[in-house]
Design a protein around this motif. Structure first.
Motif, PDB file in Angstrom:
ATOM      1  N   LEU A   1     -66.768 -24.857  46.951  1.00 61.12           N
ATOM      2  CA  LEU A   1     -66.449 -23.442  46.735  1.00 61.12           C
ATOM      3  C   LEU A   1     -65.540 -23.262  45.523  1.00 61.12           C
ATOM      4  O   LEU A   1     -65.695 -22.308  44.757  1.00 61.12           O
ATOM      5  N   ALA A   2     -64.598 -24.171  45.344  1.00 62.74           N
ATOM      6  CA  ALA A   2     -63.708 -24.075  44.180  1.00 62.74           C
ATOM      7  C   ALA A   2     -64.493 -24.231  42.887  1.00 62.74           C
ATOM      8  O   ALA A   2     -64.236 -23.525  41.899  1.00 62.74           O
ATOM      9  N   MET A   3     -65.458 -25.141  42.880  1.00 62.82           N
ATOM     10  CA  MET A   3     -66.282 -25.337  41.684  1.00 62.82           C
ATOM     11  C   MET A   3     -67.137 -24.114  41.383  1.00 62.82           C
ATOM     12  O   MET A   3     -67.464 -23.836  40.231  1.00 62.82           O
ATOM     13  N   ALA A   4     -67.500 -23.369  42.432  1.00 61.01           N
ATOM     14  CA  ALA A   4     -68.319 -22.168  42.237  1.00 61.01           C
ATOM     15  C   ALA A   4     -67.539 -21.024  41.605  1.00 61.01           C
ATOM     16  O   ALA A   4     -68.127 -20.005  41.220  1.00 61.01           O
ATOM     17  N   ALA A   5     -66.227 -21.179  41.492  1.00 67.03           N
ATOM     18  CA  ALA A   5     -65.396 -20.121  40.901  1.00 67.03           C
ATOM     19  C   ALA A   5     -65.785 -19.816  39.464  1.00 67.03           C
ATOM     20  O   ALA A   5     -65.512 -18.717  38.960  1.00 67.03           O
ATOM     21  N   GLU A   6     -66.432 -20.753  38.803  1.00 66.93           N
ATOM     22  CA  GLU A   6     -66.857 -20.490  37.420  1.00 66.93           C
ATOM     23  C   GLU A   6     -67.887 -19.372  37.354  1.00 66.93           C
ATOM     24  O   GLU A   6     -68.045 -18.724  36.328  1.00 66.93           O
ATOM     25  N   HIS A   7     -68.604 -19.138  38.445  1.00 63.49           N
ATOM     26  CA  HIS A   7     -69.592 -18.057  38.472  1.00 63.49           C
ATOM     27  C   HIS A   7     -68.954 -16.717  38.838  1.00 63.49           C
ATOM     28  O   HIS A   7     -69.364 -15.674  38.323  1.00 63.49           O
ATOM     29  N   SER A   8     -67.972 -16.753  39.754  1.00 63.19           N
ATOM     30  CA  SER A   8     -67.261 -15.530  40.144  1.00 63.19           C
ATOM     31  C   SER A   8     -65.972 -15.923  40.849  1.00 63.19           C
ATOM     32  O   SER A   8     -65.980 -16.249  42.038  1.00 63.19           O
ATOM     33  N   PRO A   9     -64.843 -15.927  40.131  1.00 68.32           N
ATOM     34  CA  PRO A   9     -63.573 -16.333  40.745  1.00 68.32           C
ATOM     35  C   PRO A   9     -63.221 -15.510  41.981  1.00 68.32           C
ATOM     36  O   PRO A   9     -62.758 -16.062  42.981  1.00 68.32           O
ATOM     37  N   ASP A  10     -63.446 -14.210  41.911  1.00 69.53           N
ATOM     38  CA  ASP A  10     -63.094 -13.349  43.038  1.00 69.53           C
ATOM     39  C   ASP A  10     -63.897 -13.708  44.283  1.00 69.53           C
ATOM     40  O   ASP A  10     -63.349 -13.837  45.382  1.00 69.53           O
ATOM     41  N   ARG A  11     -65.193 -13.872  44.130  1.00 73.69           N
ATOM     42  CA  ARG A  11     -66.024 -14.213  45.286  1.00 73.69           C
ATOM     43  C   ARG A  11     -65.667 -15.590  45.827  1.00 73.69           C
ATOM     44  O   ARG A  11     -65.642 -15.801  47.047  1.00 73.69           O
ATOM     45  N   ALA A  12     -65.387 -16.537  44.950  1.00 71.40           N
ATOM     46  CA  ALA A  12     -65.046 -17.889  45.388  1.00 71.40           C
ATOM     47  C   ALA A  12     -63.784 -17.876  46.243  1.00 71.40           C
ATOM     48  O   ALA A  12     -63.710 -18.541  47.290  1.00 71.40           O
ATOM     49  N   VAL A  13     -62.776 -17.128  45.803  1.00 70.16           N
ATOM     50  CA  VAL A  13     -61.524 -17.043  46.563  1.00 70.16           C
ATOM     51  C   VAL A  13     -61.781 -16.423  47.934  1.00 70.16           C
ATOM     52  O   VAL A  13     -61.245 -16.890  48.957  1.00 70.16           O
ATOM     53  N   ARG A  14     -62.582 -15.381  47.979  1.00 68.13           N
ATOM     54  CA  ARG A  14     -62.883 -14.734  49.259  1.00 68.13           C
ATOM     55  C   ARG A  14     -63.670 -15.672  50.171  1.00 68.13           C
ATOM     56  O   ARG A  14     -63.429 -15.714  51.397  1.00 68.13           O
ATOM     57  N   LEU A  15     -64.589 -16.446  49.606  1.00 69.62           N
ATOM     58  CA  LEU A  15     -65.351 -17.412  50.406  1.00 69.62           C
ATOM     59  C   LEU A  15     -64.430 -18.482  50.982  1.00 69.62           C
ATOM     60  O   LEU A  15     -64.561 -18.867  52.161  1.00 69.62           O
ATOM     61  N   ILE A  16     -63.511 -18.973  50.158  1.00 66.71           N
ATOM     62  CA  ILE A  16     -62.556 -19.979  50.632  1.00 66.71           C
ATOM     63  C   ILE A  16     -61.700 -19.413  51.760  1.00 66.71           C
ATOM     64  O   ILE A  16     -61.450 -20.083  52.776  1.00 66.71           O
ATOM     65  N   ARG A  17     -61.272 -18.179  51.611  1.00 64.90           N
ATOM     66  CA  ARG A  17     -60.435 -17.551  52.634  1.00 64.90           C
ATOM     67  C   ARG A  17     -61.178 -17.447  53.971  1.00 64.90           C
ATOM     68  O   ARG A  17     -60.629 -17.768  55.035  1.00 64.90           O
ATOM     69  N   ILE A  18     -62.438 -17.003  53.923  1.00 60.29           N
ATOM     70  CA  ILE A  18     -63.208 -16.854  55.161  1.00 60.29           C
ATOM     71  C   ILE A  18     -63.467 -18.209  55.808  1.00 60.29           C
ATOM     72  O   ILE A  18     -63.300 -18.375  57.027  1.00 60.29           O
ATOM     73  N   LEU A  19     -63.877 -19.208  55.021  1.00 62.52           N
ATOM     74  CA  LEU A  19     -64.169 -20.515  55.602  1.00 62.52           C
ATOM     75  C   LEU A  19     -62.899 -21.137  56.174  1.00 62.52           C
ATOM     76  O   LEU A  19     -62.940 -21.790  57.227  1.00 62.52           O
ATOM     77  N   THR A  20     -61.772 -20.938  55.505  1.00 61.68           N
ATOM     78  CA  THR A  20     -60.492 -21.433  56.030  1.00 61.68           C
ATOM     79  C   THR A  20     -60.172 -20.779  57.368  1.00 61.68           C
ATOM     80  O   THR A  20     -59.820 -21.447  58.349  1.00 61.68           O
ATOM     81  N   ARG A  21     -60.301 -19.459  57.431  1.00 61.32           N
ATOM     82  CA  ARG A  21     -59.973 -18.711  58.650  1.00 61.32           C
ATOM     83  C   ARG A  21     -60.845 -19.147  59.816  1.00 61.32           C
ATOM     84  O   ARG A  21     -60.350 -19.285  60.951  1.00 61.32           O
TER      85      ARG A  21
END
Length: 291
Positions: free
Chosen positions: A121-141
């Motif tokens: 997910l962190a590597m995917a931040a190059e495509h959309s940092p905002d979406r990557a952060v939100r994805l990380i947050r949801i998977l963490t939760r």
């Protein structure tokens, strides 16, 4: 490219990241072993289906999200099977990771897959940092405390179990992650997708309780009777077989009704129906354990 091919390709690409450089050979092999063959890939299928229903405007984000979610799920299975938890000898019709590679390597493989999920997910931040952060947050939760699969496992060590919290954490969490991460990957708000994921997760838990109580290990590809063996609460014990089957039908009907309005709403409803057919145990006279 078909949906399953797309998911499997994303998972294989993610595993190769964890096998890069000069890794320890046995642990490297264990990563692949834990994730392949991949079974039904239900969670990433739901994620991809939601992303496509919402427009799938960034396929690379959806691929990364699907791979990360499946890696997390596979990690949870590796840890579930360990002697300190279920002590399961088989998974998906083959020896569980700790039986095939040893307990230390199974612990390390599960840990490595969890870390790899977030790296993807962190590597995917190059495509959309905002979406990557939100994805990380949801998977963490939905993976940790207090609501995720770690919490679900933790409830089994409590003297008194909150059944609703237990089921939502142990089984529902990654289905909630699936629907919400699919929406995020396509640039949509995740909140309207919580209920669909929760309902699918609850349906999966009830169906799993039915299969655990009624099927044999050959049919399931994993040990059966685990709920009784470990004294866990389950829908069959509480509702009986007929009651659990009725509950399953009601949950699945509610899941379809809860789908948020989106361009691919009809196709998504059909996907949920197809998953419902896969979840619903076939007539018990065909596969139930004898006597």
């Amino acid at each position: 490219m078909g949906l399953q091919t797309r998911i499997n390709s994303a998972v294989e690409a993610a595993i190769r990241i964890g096998q890069g450089g000069i890794p320890p050979a046995k642990l490297s092999d264990a990563l692949h072993y834990a994730c392949t063959p991949g079974g039904a890939r239900i969670r990433p299928t739901i994620l991809m289906s939601v992303a496509m229903a919402c427009g799938d405007d960034s396929p690379k984000m959806a691929d990364a999200a699907a791979a990360a979610l499946e890696l997390m799920h596979c990690a949870s299975l590796v840890h579930d099977d360990l002697p300190c938890f279920d002590d399961a000898a088989i998974r998906r019709g083959k020896p569980s990771v700790h039986r095939a590679y040893s307990e230390p390597l199974a612990v390390l493989a599960g840990d490595s897959l969890i870390i790899l999920a977030f790296e993807v997910l962190a590597m995917a931040a190059e495509h959309s940092p905002d979406r990557a952060v939100r994805l990380i947050r949801i998977l963490t939760r939905q993976s940790g405390m207090p609501y995720g699969i770690c919490a679900g496992q933790g409830w089994e060590s409590e003297a008194k179990i909150d059944l609703s919290a237990y089921h939502q954490s142990k089984t529902g969490a990654l289905f909630i992650a699936a629907t919400q991460m699919g929406a995020i990957a396509a640039g949509q708000d995740e909140e309207p997708w919580f209920e669909l994921g929760a309902r699918i997760g609850e349906a999966f838990q009830v169906a799993d309780d039915l299969r655990d109580a009624l099927y044999d290990s050959e049919t399931l590809g994993k040990p059966v009777g685990q709920d009784d063996l470990h004294g866990r609460p389950n829908a069959v014990a509480v509702l009986g077989v007929d009651g659990a089957q009725s509950r399953l039908r009601d949950i699945l009907s509610g899941a379809i009704s809860s789908i948020p309005s989106c361009p691919g709403e009809a196709q998504l409803a059909e996907m949920v129906r197809m998953q419902a057919e896969r979840l619903t145990p076939v007539p018990l006279t065909r596969t139930a354990r004898a006597g």
